[in-house]
Enzyme design. Structure first.
Site, PDB file in Angstrom:
ATOM      1  N   TRP A 142     -35.513  93.985  82.563  1.00 20.64           N
ATOM      2  CA  TRP A 142     -34.599  95.124  82.553  1.00 20.64           C
ATOM      3  C   TRP A 142     -33.387  94.852  81.667  1.00 20.64           C
ATOM      4  O   TRP A 142     -32.952  95.718  80.906  1.00 20.64           O
ATOM      5  CB  TRP A 142     -34.144  95.446  83.973  1.00 20.64           C
ATOM      6  CG  TRP A 142     -33.229  96.629  84.057  1.00 20.64           C
ATOM      7  CD1 TRP A 142     -33.573  97.940  84.185  1.00 20.64           C
ATOM      8  CD2 TRP A 142     -31.790  96.602  84.014  1.00 20.64           C
ATOM      9  NE1 TRP A 142     -32.448  98.743  84.225  1.00 20.64           N
ATOM     10  CE2 TRP A 142     -31.340  97.946  84.118  1.00 20.64           C
ATOM     11  CE3 TRP A 142     -30.834  95.587  83.894  1.00 20.64           C
ATOM     12  CZ2 TRP A 142     -29.988  98.287  84.111  1.00 20.64           C
ATOM     13  CZ3 TRP A 142     -29.486  95.925  83.885  1.00 20.64           C
ATOM     14  CH2 TRP A 142     -29.080  97.262  84.002  1.00 20.64           C
ATOM     15  N   ASP A 161     -38.929  99.928  85.778  1.00 20.73           N
ATOM     16  CA  ASP A 161     -38.479  99.284  87.015  1.00 20.73           C
ATOM     17  C   ASP A 161     -37.093  99.753  87.444  1.00 20.73           C
ATOM     18  O   ASP A 161     -36.630  99.389  88.529  1.00 20.73           O
ATOM     19  CB  ASP A 161     -38.468  97.760  86.840  1.00 20.73           C
ATOM     20  CG  ASP A 161     -39.857  97.199  86.611  1.00 20.73           C
ATOM     21  OD1 ASP A 161     -40.733  97.468  87.452  1.00 20.73           O
ATOM     22  OD2 ASP A 161     -40.070  96.519  85.598  1.00 20.73           O
ATOM     23  N   ASP A 162     -36.439 100.543  86.608  1.00 23.16           N
ATOM     24  CA  ASP A 162     -35.086 100.996  86.899  1.00 23.16           C
ATOM     25  C   ASP A 162     -35.124 102.077  87.973  1.00 23.16           C
ATOM     26  O   ASP A 162     -35.802 103.102  87.825  1.00 23.16           O
ATOM     27  CB  ASP A 162     -34.453 101.545  85.614  1.00 23.16           C
ATOM     28  CG  ASP A 162     -32.999 101.908  85.804  1.00 23.16           C
ATOM     29  OD1 ASP A 162     -32.140 101.106  85.430  1.00 23.16           O
ATOM     30  OD2 ASP A 162     -32.713 103.010  86.331  1.00 23.16           O
ATOM     31  N   PHE A 163     -34.340 101.880  89.041  1.00 20.90           N
ATOM     32  CA  PHE A 163     -34.376 102.847  90.146  1.00 20.90           C
ATOM     33  C   PHE A 163     -33.895 104.222  89.699  1.00 20.90           C
ATOM     34  O   PHE A 163     -34.449 105.247  90.106  1.00 20.90           O
ATOM     35  CB  PHE A 163     -33.521 102.359  91.319  1.00 20.90           C
ATOM     36  CG  PHE A 163     -33.448 103.363  92.437  1.00 20.90           C
ATOM     37  CD1 PHE A 163     -34.496 103.499  93.331  1.00 20.90           C
ATOM     38  CD2 PHE A 163     -32.344 104.199  92.574  1.00 20.90           C
ATOM     39  CE1 PHE A 163     -34.449 104.447  94.365  1.00 20.90           C
ATOM     40  CE2 PHE A 163     -32.286 105.142  93.585  1.00 20.90           C
ATOM     41  CZ  PHE A 163     -33.346 105.271  94.483  1.00 20.90           C
TER      42      PHE A 163
END
Length: 219
Positions: A142, A161-163
């Site tokens: 990230w 993968d970033d919320f």
């Protein structure tokens, strides 16, 4: 010739739900090139890990005061100086032991060539940069993706993968739950080569209605 931003908007706008988002939020204002060297950007990223914006800026400012120009506005200490600084002086900036070790590793990586300059990075692919940089302590995928998007101006990065990106996509698609990273990757591949713009709109949608200030890193 259309500007890249116009081309991205045209491609994303072929999707009705994304077209509605673009109309509501307006043009993408992604800052694709912050002018930093990869080493400087990664040093700032390490300093800010797991911290809110103001606290991260304060700690990084203290670190910059230890640099050659002794200015809180930067630049940060060069690699050789980072390696020469004592643990006590670095901890006094507010850095944890893990961050201290990560910074030392980053500095050594710059000196031995694992961390490229901007010029060197310009001839490397996104995946080549990710594969090389994630071998460094404290640097995950990230973090490198943020480097690609905000420092190296790479147009086709989708940080699955970033919320915030996943939550934004959930809202755009009116899903009950955010998609899994693998599913999000597959669903957004058709928006290549402009997935950085798509990620920016996902962040904006995820922040809609929140009372807190937008994330300064992704705004």
């Amino acid at each position: 010739m259309l500007l890249m931003a116009d081309s991205a908007t045209l491609l994303l706008g072929t999707d009705p739900e994304l077209a509605a988002v673009i109309a509501r939020i307006g043009p993408c204002t992604l800052r694709g090139d912050d002018g930093q060297e990869p080493y400087d950007a990664l040093l700032r990223a390490i300093a800010g890990q797991q911290l809110h914006g103001a606290a991260a800026r304060k700690i990084f400012g203290r670190l910059c005061l230890l640099g050659e120009q002794e200015s809180a506005d930067g630049p940060p200490p060069a690699p050789g100086r980072i390696l020469s600084l004592s643990e006590e002086s670095l901890r006094a900036c507010g850095l944890s032991g893990n961050k201290l070790l990560a910074m030392k590793g980053l500095a050594q990586g710059r000196l031995d060539g694992r961390v490229p300059s901007r010029a060197e990075a310009s001839v490397m692919t996104d995946e080549e940069l990710i594969a090389r940089l994630v071998t460094l302590r404290g640097i995950g995928r990230w973090t490198v993706e943020m480097l690609l998007m905000f420092t190296l101006n790479r147009p086709d990065v989708m940080p699955v993968d970033d919320f915030g990106v996943r939550e934004g996509w959930r809202r755009i698609r009116k899903m009950n739950l955010p998609p899994k990273p693998k599913a999000l990757k597959e669903e957004t591949e058709r928006f290549s080569p402009y997935r950085s713009t798509l990620a920016w709109y996902c962040w904006r949608v995820a922040e809609e209605g929140k009372k807190t200030a937008p994330n300064p890193l992704t705004s």
